[in-house]
Motif scaffolding. Structure first.
Motif, short mmCIF file in Angstrom:
data_model
loop_
_atom_site.label_atom_id
_atom_site.label_comp_id
_atom_site.label_asym_id
_atom_site.label_seq_id
_atom_site.Cartn_x
_atom_site.Cartn_y
_atom_site.Cartn_z
N PHE A 1 0.83 -1.21 0.00
CA PHE A 1 0.00 0.00 0.00
C PHE A 1 0.87 1.26 0.00
O PHE A 1 0.54 2.25 -0.65
N PRO B 1 -1.83 -2.33 -5.44
CA PRO B 1 -3.00 -3.09 -4.99
C PRO B 1 -2.64 -4.56 -4.78
O PRO B 1 -1.67 -5.06 -5.36
N THR C 1 -8.96 -1.43 -2.92
CA THR C 1 -7.50 -1.45 -2.76
C THR C 1 -6.88 -2.75 -3.27
O THR C 1 -5.71 -3.01 -3.05
N MET D 1 -6.99 1.50 -8.06
CA MET D 1 -6.85 0.77 -6.80
C MET D 1 -5.52 1.09 -6.14
O MET D 1 -5.42 1.15 -4.91
N ALA E 1 -4.99 2.40 -2.47
CA ALA E 1 -4.12 1.69 -1.54
C ALA E 1 -3.18 2.66 -0.84
O ALA E 1 -2.96 2.59 0.37
N GLU F 1 -5.03 4.60 1.72
CA GLU F 1 -5.24 3.76 2.91
C GLU F 1 -3.99 3.76 3.77
O GLU F 1 -4.06 3.84 5.01
#
Length: 372
Positions: free
Chosen positions: A281, A286, A304, A333, A337, A340
Motif C-alpha cells: 500500500f 494493490p 485497494t 486501486m 491503496a 489507505e
C-alpha cells in the motif's frame, strides 16, 4: 522487524526504551525438561525483569513474545512491581498451539475456547506430541491462575478479525485495542509504466505459494516474480524459472513493488497483519489476496485490491487475468491503496495510536492500584 520499528519510533520521539530479549539458541544448551519448565514458568525471566524494574523503573512494559524462553512469568514480575503490561498479539498462540489455526492444509478452530488437548494427539506444534504438550501445559496453567485475563493491562490486536477471535477464545473484550503494523514509505509512488505481479513471502504451504503455482497454468498471461525463501523453494524454482528471485533486501523489494501492477497474497491460513500488505500500500500497489480472515479486512475488494476464494487456483487465475487486462482500474486501486496507507499505516499515525494505548494502560494501572 515490527519490534525494531516500534523501538526506533519511540526513540525518535524522545522516549527511553530498554530492551529485554532472549535468543532461542539458548535452548541448545538446555535439557528438554528444563526447556519445558522454562516455557511454562521461567524463574530467570521473572528475576531479570524484577531487576530491570529496579534499575530502569519503566512506566509500561510492552510485550511482544514470551514463548518459549521468557514465559508468562514476566507478567507476574510486572504485577509484583505494579507496572502495567501491554501485549501485542502477533499470532494466535494463546488459542492455538500451532498459532495459525491450520491443520492438514485447512482452517481448524477446534481449540478455540477450550483446553487445546487435541493438539497433543494431533502433534500440531512441529509435528511433536511432546512439544505440543508443553504449549498445552503452559496455556492450561496460565488460564487456571488467571494470567491472561488479569495480568495483561491492554492487549493490542492488529485488526478487528484477530481481536474478535481472541475474545471468542475467552480473553476479556474490554482489554483490547486495535493498532496495525506500520512501515516507513521510502519513496512516493510512481503510477505510470507498471506491469506484472509480485509475490513476497515465505515459500511454505500455509502462505499459499502452492495455490499460486497451481494457478499459473490457468492464466492467459501472467508475469509474476516471486521473492522469498523456504521449504518449497525447489518447487517454486521449477515453476517460475528465472522469475524466482530468491531472498532480496527490503529496499529492492520496495523498488519492485513500485513497478508492479499488483501483489499476490494467497495464504490459506489466518494471517494476522502481514507487513507485506502495508509495504505494498505504501508503494501504491494493490493486492490480490485470499478472502480469508484479516486479509479480507485489510484488502477492500475492488477498492485497494481484489479478493479470491481461498485455496482456489482457478479463482486466483481469473483475478490475475482481470488485473492484467484492466490496468486503469488497477491504477485507481493503487491510488486508493496509497490513501489507505496514509490514513492508517504511517509511523506518525502509529505513534499516536501507541501513545493512546500506553496512556490508557498507565491510567488503568493507577486506578487499579488505588482500588487495591
Amino acid at each position: 522487524m515490527v519490534v525494531d520499528a516500534e523501538i526506533a519510533l519511540l526513540r525518535q520521539f524522545g522516549h527511553e526504551v530498554e530492551v529485554y530479549a532472549q535468543h532461542n539458541d539458548a535452548l541448545k544448551e538446555m535439557s528438554r525438561s528444563a526447556a519445558a519448565v522454562s516455557a511454562i514458568w521461567s524463574q530467570r525471566s521473572a528475576a531479570e525483569i524484577d531487576s530491570l524494574c529496579d534499575r530502569f523503573a519503566p512506566d509500561v512494559i510492552h510485550v511482544h513474545n514470551t514463548f518459549p524462553l521468557i514465559s508468562p512469568s514476566l507478567y507476574w514480575a510486572a504485577a509484583k512491581r505494579r507496572v502495567p503490561v501491554v501485549q501485542t498479539l502477533h499470532n494466535f498462540r494463546l488459542l492455538c498451539p500451532q498459532a495459525i489455526f491450520l491443520r492438514d492444509g485447512k482452517i481448524c478452530e477446534d481449540c478455540i475456547g477450550k483446553l487445546p488437548w487435541r493438539s497433543v494427539a494431533r502433534k500440531c506444534y512441529r509435528d511433536s506430541a511432546a512439544q505440543s504438550a508443553v504449549i498445552t501445559a503452559m496455556l492450561a496453567t496460565h488460564r487456571m491462575i488467571g494470567t491472561y485475563r488479569e495480568r495483561v493491562t491492554r492487549y493490542i490486536a492488529l485488526n478487528r478479525f484477530a481481536r474478535d477471535k481472541y475474545i471468542e477464545g475467552g480473553l476479556p473484550a474490554e482489554r483490547f485495542r486495535i493498532k496495525p503494523n506500520f512501515v516507513q514509505a521510502a519513496v512516493s509512488p510512481v503510477w505510470g509504466g507498471r506491469s506484472g505481479g509480485l509475490y513476497v513471502g515465505r515459500l511454505s504451504p500455509e502462505k499459499g505459494i502452492g495455490v499460486l503455482t497451481a494457478a499459473m497454468p490457468l492464466t492467459r498471461e501472467a508475469q509474476i516474480e516471486v521473492v522469498g525463501g523456504g521449504p518449497m523453494e525447489a518447487a517454486v524454482k521449477d515453476a517460475f524459472g528465472e522469475r524466482y528471485l530468491g531472498v532480496r533486501p527490503l529496499t529492492e523489494i520496495m523498488e519492485r513493488m513500485g513497478k508492479a501492477r499488483f501483489m499476490v497474497l494467497p495464504s490459506i491460513c489466518y494471517e494476522n497483519s502481514p507487513r507485506t500488505i502495508v509495504e505494498a500500500f505504501a508503494c501504491g500497489l494493490p493486492v490480490i489476496a485470499s478472502r480469508l480472515g484479516a486479509l479480507a479486512d485489510m484488502v477492500h475488494d475492488g477498492v485497494t485490491g481484489l479478493l479470491f476464494n481461498p485455496a482456489d487456483p482457478a479463482d486466483l487465475a481469473a483475478k490475475i487475468d482481470w488485473a492484467n487486462e484492466h490496468p486503469e482500474q488497477m491504477a485507481r486501486m493503487g491510488h486508493a491503496a496509497r490513501a489507505e496507507y496514509d490514513a492508517q499505516y504511517t509511523p506518525d499515525r502509529n505513534y499516536e495510536m501507541l501513545m493512546d494505548i500506553y496512556e490508557d494502560a498507565i491510567s488503568t494501572g493507577h486506578r487499579e492500584r488505588r482500588a487495591a
